[in-house]
Every structure is written in structure tokens, then in C-alpha cells.
Design a protein around this motif. Structure first.
Motif, short mmCIF file in Angstrom:
data_model
loop_
_atom_site.label_atom_id
_atom_site.label_comp_id
_atom_site.label_asym_id
_atom_site.label_seq_id
_atom_site.Cartn_x
_atom_site.Cartn_y
_atom_site.Cartn_z
N ASN A 108 0.85 -1.19 0.00
CA ASN A 108 0.00 0.00 0.00
C ASN A 108 0.88 1.24 0.00
O ASN A 108 1.85 1.31 0.75
N GLU A 119 -10.18 3.71 -7.08
CA GLU A 119 -8.85 4.19 -6.71
C GLU A 119 -8.29 5.03 -7.85
O GLU A 119 -8.43 4.68 -9.02
N THR A 143 -2.74 4.53 1.36
CA THR A 143 -3.72 4.48 0.27
C THR A 143 -4.20 3.05 0.01
O THR A 143 -3.52 2.08 0.33
N LYS A 144 -5.38 2.95 -0.59
CA LYS A 144 -5.85 1.64 -1.06
C LYS A 144 -5.01 1.19 -2.25
O LYS A 144 -4.75 0.01 -2.45
N ARG A 145 -4.60 2.16 -3.05
CA ARG A 145 -3.73 1.88 -4.19
C ARG A 145 -2.41 1.28 -3.68
O ARG A 145 -1.89 1.67 -2.65
#
Length: 200
Positions: A46, A116, A58-60
Motif C-alpha cells: 500500500n 482508486e 492508500t488503497k492503491r
């Protein structure tokens, strides 16, 4: 201005920089092969950022690879480059051949879905040098890519197809911002490889 149907390789910006969209540089089968491979073999983590003193995860997911264990600092966090995998080396060679440019590193981003994205920013870190060239290879879901001039606010956009290549160079990072907006319509993942040159 919509750049989707522009001539591949032509400069898409009206001034203060150069952005070239080559379109698809591989067929769907090969693009899918590399997507599947990178999803499994890359050491995804992450992404992190420190914004206004707040630590954000982040989720990304992201990963940083290179010729050497280069340190790359952005958003007040630092990554240490991992050695190239075979598939990353193959993609690097392909991109270098098409762009006539050598790269020594690659920042990869994994967007699990259109929920995202990436906020407005410029890749203008000192470690990349001035008037740097960044080659962006897209695998997986098609996504819209936006640019905006820092002073005039003039907008530009291009749809990044699966297996396509976009190159930003010249004064682009000095004068333009870019982002990947979120889209609820996109349900599948996208992997973006941004080949770069760390100034040693």
C-alpha cells in the motif's frame, strides 16, 4: 480537448512541454499476460504519503524497481528500489526501444478498480532531474488521464488503452499537473508502469 484520436507519437500539449501518446504497443493477449504476471510477482505494498503532517495509507498499491537500490522520495516518504524481474526487464527494453530513451528505474501503481485514482501532481522531484522523461505503460482497465496547465489551467485528456504507452518529457513536469480521476464505471484492475531515470 480530447486527445484520444490524436496521431500516435505527436506532441499532445499546445505549449510548455511534450506529451506523446503511442497508443497500443502490444496485442491484447500479451498485455493480459504481463498484467497477470505483474499482479502475482511484483512486491506490492500500500502506498504511503505524509500530507500536512498526517500519515496516509492508500488503497492503491505501489512498488519501486531499478538498476540499483535507488532511493526515491515523494509525498514525504522514501522507497528503496528492488532488482528487476524478468518481465519488468522485458517491458523496460520494449519501452526504451520505442522511445529511444534509457531508463534506470520504474515506479509501478496498482489500482484495484476505478474507486482508486491519483490526485493532481507533478513528478518534479529533484532526484529525477530537470526536464525528465517518464514513459507510462498501461495494463488492464482503460482509464482516463488528465493534464492541467499550472498557470492557465488549460485541461487536456486522453483515454489510456490497455497495452498503451504515454510519454511525458521536456518541461511537462515544470508546467503541467496530471491525475488519474476515479470512475465508478471501472470494476477491473489497472497496473501502470512509469519508467524513470534517477539522477545519480
Amino acid at each position: 480537448m480530447d486527445l484520444f484520436n490524436s496521431t500516435p507519437g505527436a506532441n499532445l500539449l499546445p505549449y510548455d512541454g511534450e506529451v506523446q501518446y503511442f497508443g497500443k504497443i502490444m496485442d491484447i493477449e500479451k498485455a493480459q499476460y504481463y498484467l497477470n504476471n505483474l499482479l502475482q510477482t511484483i512486491q506490492w505494498k500500500n502506498d504511503e504519503a505524509i500530507i500536512f503532517g498526517k500519515h496516509i495509507i492508500t488503497k492503491r498499491k505501489a512498488a519501486w524497481y531499478g538498476n540499483d537500490s535507488y532511493a526515491y522520495t515523494y509525498s514525504n516518504t522514501t522507497k528503496r528500489a528492488l532488482p528487476w524481474t524478468q518481465e519488468l526487464a522485458e517491458l523496460k527494453s520494449l519501452v526504451e526501444h520505442l522511445t529511444h530513451t534509457s531508463f534506470n528505474s520504474c515506479l509501478l501503481n496498482l489500482y484495484h478498480s476505478g474507486e482508486e485514482g491519483m490526485a493532481w501532481h507533478s513528478d518534479d522531484e529533484k532526484s529525477l532531474g530537470k526536464n525528465t522523461t517518464i514513459a507510462s505503460l498501461s495494463l488492464g482497465a482503460e482509464r482516463k488521464f488528465l493534464l492541467k496547465h499550472k498557470e492557465t489551467k488549460e485541461p487536456m485528456s486522453v483515454v489510456l488503452e490497455r497495452g498503451s504507452l504515454l510519454v511525458m518529457k521536456g518541461a511537462t513536469q515544470t508546467h503541467w499537473l496530471h491525475c488519474l480521476p476515479k470512475s465508478k464505471k471501472v470494476q477491473s484492475p489497472r497496473v501502470n508502469l512509469t519508467f524513470r531515470t534517477i539522477v545519480i
